[in-house]
Write a protein that holds these residues in place. Structure first.
Motif, PDB file in Angstrom:
ATOM      1  N   LEU A 156       0.837  -1.203   0.000  1.00 47.98           N
ATOM      2  CA  LEU A 156       0.000   0.000   0.000  1.00 47.98           C
ATOM      3  C   LEU A 156       0.864   1.242   0.000  1.00 47.98           C
ATOM      4  O   LEU A 156       1.769   1.386   0.830  1.00 47.98           O
ATOM      5  CB  LEU A 156      -0.906  -0.004   1.232  1.00 47.98           C
ATOM      6  N   LYS A 157       0.601   2.132  -0.949  1.00 51.42           N
ATOM      7  CA  LYS A 157       1.257   3.436  -1.004  1.00 51.42           C
ATOM      8  C   LYS A 157       0.146   4.481  -1.079  1.00 51.42           C
ATOM      9  O   LYS A 157      -0.499   4.644  -2.111  1.00 51.42           O
ATOM     10  CB  LYS A 157       2.200   3.538  -2.203  1.00 51.42           C
ATOM     11  N   LEU A 158      -0.068   5.157   0.039  1.00 52.53           N
ATOM     12  CA  LEU A 158      -1.181   6.087   0.143  1.00 52.53           C
ATOM     13  C   LEU A 158      -1.098   7.186  -0.910  1.00 52.53           C
ATOM     14  O   LEU A 158      -0.003   7.576  -1.335  1.00 52.53           O
ATOM     15  CB  LEU A 158      -1.203   6.708   1.541  1.00 52.53           C
ATOM     16  N   ILE A 159      -2.255   7.676  -1.301  1.00 45.86           N
ATOM     17  CA  ILE A 159      -2.326   8.749  -2.288  1.00 45.86           C
ATOM     18  C   ILE A 159      -2.617  10.059  -1.555  1.00 45.86           C
ATOM     19  O   ILE A 159      -3.653  10.207  -0.911  1.00 45.86           O
ATOM     20  CB  ILE A 159      -3.407   8.458  -3.338  1.00 45.86           C
ATOM     21  N   ALA A 160      -1.696  10.984  -1.621  1.00 43.37           N
ATOM     22  CA  ALA A 160      -1.851  12.297  -0.987  1.00 43.37           C
ATOM     23  C   ALA A 160      -1.172  13.336  -1.871  1.00 43.37           C
ATOM     24  O   ALA A 160      -0.325  13.014  -2.700  1.00 43.37           O
ATOM     25  CB  ALA A 160      -1.243  12.302   0.415  1.00 43.37           C
ATOM     26  N   ASP A 161      -1.557  14.584  -1.693  1.00 47.71           N
ATOM     27  CA  ASP A 161      -0.951  15.671  -2.467  1.00 47.71           C
ATOM     28  C   ASP A 161       0.356  16.141  -1.845  1.00 47.71           C
ATOM     29  O   ASP A 161       1.287  16.539  -2.559  1.00 47.71           O
ATOM     30  CB  ASP A 161      -1.924  16.852  -2.566  1.00 47.71           C
ATOM     31  N   THR A 162       0.432  16.122  -0.526  1.00 50.71           N
ATOM     32  CA  THR A 162       1.605  16.631   0.186  1.00 50.71           C
ATOM     33  C   THR A 162       2.055  15.612   1.219  1.00 50.71           C
ATOM     34  O   THR A 162       1.230  14.960   1.860  1.00 50.71           O
ATOM     35  CB  THR A 162       1.278  17.956   0.904  1.00 50.71           C
ATOM     36  N   GLY A 163       3.366  15.474   1.373  1.00 51.25           N
ATOM     37  CA  GLY A 163       3.917  14.594   2.385  1.00 51.25           C
ATOM     38  C   GLY A 163       4.729  15.375   3.406  1.00 51.25           C
ATOM     39  O   GLY A 163       5.474  16.295   3.046  1.00 51.25           O
ATOM     40  N   LEU A 164       4.569  15.028   4.681  1.00 54.90           N
ATOM     41  CA  LEU A 164       5.313  15.673   5.758  1.00 54.90           C
ATOM     42  C   LEU A 164       6.553  14.849   6.086  1.00 54.90           C
ATOM     43  O   LEU A 164       6.463  13.639   6.326  1.00 54.90           O
ATOM     44  CB  LEU A 164       4.451  15.790   7.017  1.00 54.90           C
ATOM     45  N   LEU A 165       7.713  15.499   6.082  1.00 52.39           N
ATOM     46  CA  LEU A 165       8.971  14.837   6.409  1.00 52.39           C
ATOM     47  C   LEU A 165       9.647  15.575   7.553  1.00 52.39           C
ATOM     48  O   LEU A 165       9.419  16.768   7.762  1.00 52.39           O
ATOM     49  CB  LEU A 165       9.905  14.806   5.196  1.00 52.39           C
ATOM     50  N   GLY A 166      10.500  14.866   8.251  1.00 58.14           N
ATOM     51  CA  GLY A 166      11.262  15.503   9.315  1.00 58.14           C
ATOM     52  C   GLY A 166      11.755  14.489  10.314  1.00 58.14           C
ATOM     53  O   GLY A 166      11.351  13.322  10.308  1.00 58.14           O
ATOM     54  N   LEU A 167      12.666  14.923  11.175  1.00 53.94           N
ATOM     55  CA  LEU A 167      13.148  14.086  12.253  1.00 53.94           C
ATOM     56  C   LEU A 167      12.035  13.871  13.282  1.00 53.94           C
ATOM     57  O   LEU A 167      11.041  14.606  13.293  1.00 53.94           O
ATOM     58  CB  LEU A 167      14.350  14.739  12.931  1.00 53.94           C
ATOM     59  N   PRO A 168      12.175  12.888  14.147  1.00 54.00           N
ATOM     60  CA  PRO A 168      11.184  12.734  15.225  1.00 54.00           C
ATOM     61  C   PRO A 168      11.075  14.010  16.061  1.00 54.00           C
ATOM     62  O   PRO A 168      12.065  14.690  16.321  1.00 54.00           O
ATOM     63  CB  PRO A 168      11.751  11.570  16.054  1.00 54.00           C
ATOM     64  N   ASN A 169       9.873  14.337  16.446  1.00 61.22           N
ATOM     65  CA  ASN A 169       9.585  15.535  17.249  1.00 61.22           C
ATOM     66  C   ASN A 169       9.828  16.838  16.492  1.00 61.22           C
ATOM     67  O   ASN A 169      10.087  17.878  17.097  1.00 61.22           O
ATOM     68  CB  ASN A 169      10.389  15.556  18.554  1.00 61.22           C
ATOM     69  N   ALA A 170       9.744  16.787  15.164  1.00 62.02           N
ATOM     70  CA  ALA A 170       9.867  18.025  14.391  1.00 62.02           C
ATOM     71  C   ALA A 170       8.560  18.805  14.359  1.00 62.02           C
ATOM     72  O   ALA A 170       8.526  19.928  13.865  1.00 62.02           O
ATOM     73  CB  ALA A 170      10.326  17.716  12.965  1.00 62.02           C
ATOM     74  N   GLY A 171       7.477  18.207  14.854  1.00 65.21           N
ATOM     75  CA  GLY A 171       6.192  18.897  14.882  1.00 65.21           C
ATOM     76  C   GLY A 171       5.278  18.537  13.732  1.00 65.21           C
ATOM     77  O   GLY A 171       4.337  19.278  13.444  1.00 65.21           O
ATOM     78  N   LYS A 172       5.509  17.394  13.086  1.00 63.95           N
ATOM     79  CA  LYS A 172       4.691  17.012  11.930  1.00 63.95           C
ATOM     80  C   LYS A 172       3.246  16.717  12.335  1.00 63.95           C
ATOM     81  O   LYS A 172       2.301  17.179  11.687  1.00 63.95           O
ATOM     82  CB  LYS A 172       5.323  15.800  11.239  1.00 63.95           C
ATOM     83  N   SER A 173       3.083  15.916  13.380  1.00 65.68           N
ATOM     84  CA  SER A 173       1.723  15.575  13.809  1.00 65.68           C
ATOM     85  C   SER A 173       0.988  16.791  14.353  1.00 65.68           C
ATOM     86  O   SER A 173      -0.221  16.935  14.167  1.00 65.68           O
ATOM     87  CB  SER A 173       1.780  14.470  14.867  1.00 65.68           C
ATOM     88  N   THR A 174       1.707  17.685  15.022  1.00 67.59           N
ATOM     89  CA  THR A 174       1.083  18.916  15.505  1.00 67.59           C
ATOM     90  C   THR A 174       0.595  19.764  14.340  1.00 67.59           C
ATOM     91  O   THR A 174      -0.497  20.343  14.369  1.00 67.59           O
ATOM     92  CB  THR A 174       2.081  19.720  16.350  1.00 67.59           C
ATOM     93  N   PHE A 175       1.410  19.839  13.278  1.00 62.52           N
ATOM     94  CA  PHE A 175       1.016  20.578  12.083  1.00 62.52           C
ATOM     95  C   PHE A 175      -0.216  19.946  11.448  1.00 62.52           C
ATOM     96  O   PHE A 175      -1.150  20.636  11.034  1.00 62.52           O
ATOM     97  CB  PHE A 175       2.175  20.610  11.092  1.00 62.52           C
ATOM     98  N   LEU A 176      -0.245  18.607  11.359  1.00 59.96           N
ATOM     99  CA  LEU A 176      -1.392  17.918  10.774  1.00 59.96           C
ATOM    100  C   LEU A 176      -2.648  18.174  11.596  1.00 59.96           C
ATOM    101  O   LEU A 176      -3.724  18.440  11.045  1.00 59.96           O
ATOM    102  CB  LEU A 176      -1.108  16.414  10.694  1.00 59.96           C
ATOM    103  N   ALA A 177      -2.536  18.124  12.914  1.00 61.67           N
ATOM    104  CA  ALA A 177      -3.694  18.354  13.772  1.00 61.67           C
ATOM    105  C   ALA A 177      -4.185  19.796  13.688  1.00 61.67           C
ATOM    106  O   ALA A 177      -5.385  20.062  13.807  1.00 61.67           O
ATOM    107  CB  ALA A 177      -3.350  17.992  15.217  1.00 61.67           C
ATOM    108  N   ALA A 178      -3.261  20.723  13.471  1.00 61.18           N
ATOM    109  CA  ALA A 178      -3.631  22.138  13.424  1.00 61.18           C
ATOM    110  C   ALA A 178      -4.299  22.525  12.109  1.00 61.18           C
ATOM    111  O   ALA A 178      -5.039  23.500  12.050  1.00 61.18           O
ATOM    112  CB  ALA A 178      -2.393  23.009  13.652  1.00 61.18           C
ATOM    113  N   THR A 179      -4.043  21.755  11.056  1.00 60.61           N
ATOM    114  CA  THR A 179      -4.538  22.143   9.735  1.00 60.61           C
ATOM    115  C   THR A 179      -5.637  21.240   9.203  1.00 60.61           C
ATOM    116  O   THR A 179      -6.251  21.560   8.188  1.00 60.61           O
ATOM    117  CB  THR A 179      -3.374  22.158   8.723  1.00 60.61           C
ATOM    118  N   THR A 180      -5.884  20.107   9.848  1.00 66.46           N
ATOM    119  CA  THR A 180      -6.894  19.167   9.376  1.00 66.46           C
ATOM    120  C   THR A 180      -7.756  18.717  10.552  1.00 66.46           C
ATOM    121  O   THR A 180      -7.523  19.078  11.698  1.00 66.46           O
ATOM    122  CB  THR A 180      -6.250  17.926   8.718  1.00 66.46           C
ATOM    123  N   ALA A 181      -8.728  17.859  10.233  1.00 59.70           N
ATOM    124  CA  ALA A 181      -9.572  17.273  11.276  1.00 59.70           C
ATOM    125  C   ALA A 181      -8.974  15.992  11.830  1.00 59.70           C
ATOM    126  O   ALA A 181      -9.571  15.361  12.701  1.00 59.70           O
ATOM    127  CB  ALA A 181     -10.969  16.985  10.716  1.00 59.70           C
TER     128      ALA A 181
END
Length: 409
Positions: A156-181
């Motif tokens: 499975l390779k998910l289909i998305a327009d944008t991918g979030l990259l970064g080291l652990p604790n870079a704030g990726k999940s926080t960014f996702l929670a702040a901009t989406t549901a």
């Protein structure tokens, strides 16, 4: 529900049913003759793309799928019934790979797609088929043609327009929670995210899909940390948002670490459009922000955007910038981006250790072989962890039917 993005399954289409040898025998009928019917065709193996699925967990506990055999022919010129198909329902974005994990058989990117991957065998002829002017009573029939069989990998390779990259604790999940549901797990320790998350972002009157994957560390392409297997879920993305923890001492090192892992991974990820975001700006002084932004721009040669997922500072500007690049990419390539074949580096099962040679990993079978006792660093009691929550990474793909011993490394 657990997340599983890779599974190895055995497929077999149905064999054709045998033809019948029969003769017409009725009272008051002077002349009989052969009337054996043909066998039925075997069932097909069908792959169906279902909208709403986002995991291959159904193929963890069942790996063998066999279509029904065609029914045999009967007298009175009755043909056998066709065997029932077996249908494998998979999420959008699933690739079907050959057993070597290098040949793409199918790349399923549209909901509702239905593809026959293995055709059932044709039914055999009954003796009525062999009747000729010179052979009026043939006692011959055909047993039917066998179906096809093969081992395949589902990836499975998910289909998305944008991918979030970064080291652990870079704030990726926080960014996702702040901009989406989406509501990913957020904590102050590394590797909080253990499986990819998808969210729909709304920028103005338009929307796009963003994917958050577990953080990478140096050596991820060699299996360190959670490894790089989840990078497959951003291979179809059009733009990468590379978030860097602004509170890190060396932000340039953070940037180069991820870039080196993208190059080592392959899959054309290093060539994708990239936006660099200096995150957690709310925890920095203005002079620190200016200093670290200048250092990143000098190292990357690209513009660096300053933001804070926690407070929302600069987030809208980043979203509109992403939307602009996504539109440009869709104009150049309107279809879904085809993901290349990328072979996963194995991870040790939960509760186990793996040395530099990936002890116990068999490249031919794609599973872990049994190891001598001296090579097993943990006690037997740790083996129960294989079925715990921690194996969401999906590397426990194929268990040769019994589902335990062959998967241990």
């Amino acid at each position: 529900m657990k997340f599983l993005d890779q599974a190895k399954v055995y497929l077999k289409s149905g064999d054709g049913g045998p033809g019948a040898i029969a003769f017409r025998r009725e009272k008051f009928i002077e002349y009989g003759g052969p009337d054996g019917g043909n066998g039925g065709r075997g069932g097909d193996v069908v792959i169906e793309v279902v909208n709403g699925l986002n995991t291959l967990i159904d193929y963890r506990y069942k790996q063998h799928f066999k279509a029904q055999r065609g029914n045999h022919g009967m007298g009175a010129n009755r043909n056998g019934a066709r065997g029932e198909d077996v249908v494998l329902r998979v999420p959008v974005g699933t690739q079907i790979l050959d057993e070597d994990q290098e040949t793409v058989l199918l790349d399923l990117t549209e909901p509702g797609q239905r593809v026959v991957i293995l055709k059932g065998g044709d039914g055999g002829f009954g003796n009525a088929h062999y009747k000729t002017p010179t052979n009026r009573a043939p006692r011959k029939s055909h047993p039917g043609w066998p179906g096809e069989e093969r081992w395949v990998w589902l990836r499975l390779k998910l289909i998305a327009d944008t991918g979030l990259l970064g080291l652990p604790n870079a704030g990726k999940s926080t960014f996702l929670a702040a901009t989406t549901a989406a509501r990913p797990k957020i904590a102050d320790y590394p590797f909080t995210t253990l499986a990819p998350n998808l969210g729909v972002v709304r920028a103005g009157d338009e929307e796009f899909v963003i994917a958050d994957i577990p953080g990478l560390i140096e050596g991820a392409h060699e299996g360190h940390g959670l490894g790089d297997r989840f990078l497959g879920h951003v291979e179809r993305t059009r733009v990468l948002l590379h978030l860097i923890d602004g509170t890190a001492e060396d932000v340039v090192q953070s940037y180069t670490t991820i870039r080196n892992e993208l190059v080592a991974y392959g899959g054309n990820l290093a060539d994708k459009l990239e936006i660099i975001g200096l995150n957690k700006a709310d925890a920095l002084l203005d002079e620190e922000v200016a200093e670290k932004k200048a250092a990143l721009e000098a190292a990357s040669g690209a513009e660096v955007m300053v933001l804070s997922g926690a407070t929302g500072q600069g987030v809208q500007a980043v979203l509109y910038r992403l939307l602009t690049l996504i539109k440009q990419s869709k104009e150049e390539e309107p279809d879904v981006i085809q993901a290349p074949v990328t072979r996963s580096i194995p991870r040790a099962p939960v509760g186990r250790k793996m040395d530099d040679e990936y002890a116990g990993w068999n490249e031919e079978t794609g599973e872990y072989d049994d190891l001598p006792e001296e090579a097993d660093d943990d006690s037997d009691s740790d083996g129960d962890d294989w079925d715990d929550e921690g194996d969401d990474d999906g590397d426990d793909t194929e268990h040769s039917g019994n589902g335990d011993d062959n998967a241990k490394g």
